[in-house]
Design a protein around this motif. Sequence first.
Motif, PDB file in Angstrom:
ATOM      1  N   GLY A 295      44.761  31.863  42.822  1.00  0.00           N
ATOM      2  CA  GLY A 295      43.567  32.418  41.764  1.00  0.00           C
ATOM      3  C   GLY A 295      43.530  34.127  41.933  1.00  0.00           C
ATOM      4  N   TYR A 296      42.462  34.228  41.375  1.00  0.00           N
ATOM      5  CA  TYR A 296      42.009  35.924  41.507  1.00  0.00           C
ATOM      6  C   TYR A 296      41.565  36.221  42.758  1.00  0.00           C
ATOM      7  CZ  TYR A 296      42.834  36.003  36.325  1.00  0.00           C
ATOM      8  OH  TYR A 296      43.535  35.729  35.004  1.00  0.00           O
TER       9      TYR A 296
ATOM     10  N   THR B 285      47.683  34.634  39.277  1.00  0.00           N
ATOM     11  CA  THR B 285      47.291  33.276  39.205  1.00  0.00           C
ATOM     12  C   THR B 285      48.714  32.492  38.564  1.00  0.00           C
ATOM     13  OG1 THR B 285      47.121  33.819  36.842  1.00  0.00           O
ATOM     14  CG2 THR B 285      45.004  33.824  38.384  1.00  0.00           C
TER      15      THR B 285
END
Length: 338
Positions: A259-260, A180
């Motif tokens: 993001g993840y 992130t």
Amino acid sequence: MIPDDALAWLIYEWLLTHQGVSAAAVAARFGVPFDRVYRALRALRDLRLLREQDDGPGRLFAVSPNEAQAELVLPLEQVITATKRELAVIHDRLRSFADSFHSVRRAGRGDDAVVFSRDPEQSRLLLDDAADNSKAEVSVIRTGVDNYGVRAPKGNADPDVELVRRGVRLRALYRHTARTNVEVRDYVRELVGAGAQCRTTNELTDRLTIVDREVAFIPVQGESQAVAVVYEPVIVEYLTRLYDHTWAAADEFTVDAAGYGETLDKVRSTILGLLGAGLKDDVIARRIGVSTRTCRRHISAIMQELRAASRFQAGVVAARSGLMDRTGPAHHSSGVME
């Protein structure tokens, strides 16, 4: 009132078209106290932008910035160039001893199986020397966004990119939460583009660097600036096996998606496991590599998703639902990650 810097600039601009005037004339032109004019003129002299005429002391002349640069900057650049040459000679002389040093270590004839360095600069030089002389592989664990690179840049060239380009295999492990961070992702994109391999995993509690499976750099517990350089083959081989085990179970660091991604469930599973172990928010945050505030947002989202009224209830519901699977920290032990 005109600030001193602005006054110096105004005086310089005026002197460009009024060469040969006196300091008193300058003070009269701008209507400011003589002590302020004196400070401004001294600042211009320090920058070599002002000088007095040889045959007429007290008569001021503005000097072009190019001429000032030649007088002020070039000598400094010459000193820097000479220092760089001296450093290059020192590096070359030390490098001539590197092959003998490493061959002795490989043969196990060195007296010191572990060398401790408590000087950050010395630690950096030891790591640089080992990496610069690596021939096959460098494997690293990066635990925070403030040290996402393997080594500090040298000038305009990133040493880790150069490492890969000369044919050395570079493997870098990060926490899932590093996905992130924009700076980490950009750096990993550069590494992967050069040919490095980068992956992420649940928990990485400390840094590690292994060079050619022959020497390992590990932090010293309780001493933030200290590094232990391990040459003992049995210990280095053990650390390498632990690294290989963690690497095999890690996920590829996909830099194109922010993001993840597919690792979010694993991050939350890790948090649930640490909650179930009774750890506090700040401890959990350090373990997974995020701020306490971000960690609490994860916990809040987990509790909302599970419709749990308390952290304990969230752990119970998660356990019954199988959310704390065997990839979590309560069940997984790799040695490197503990």
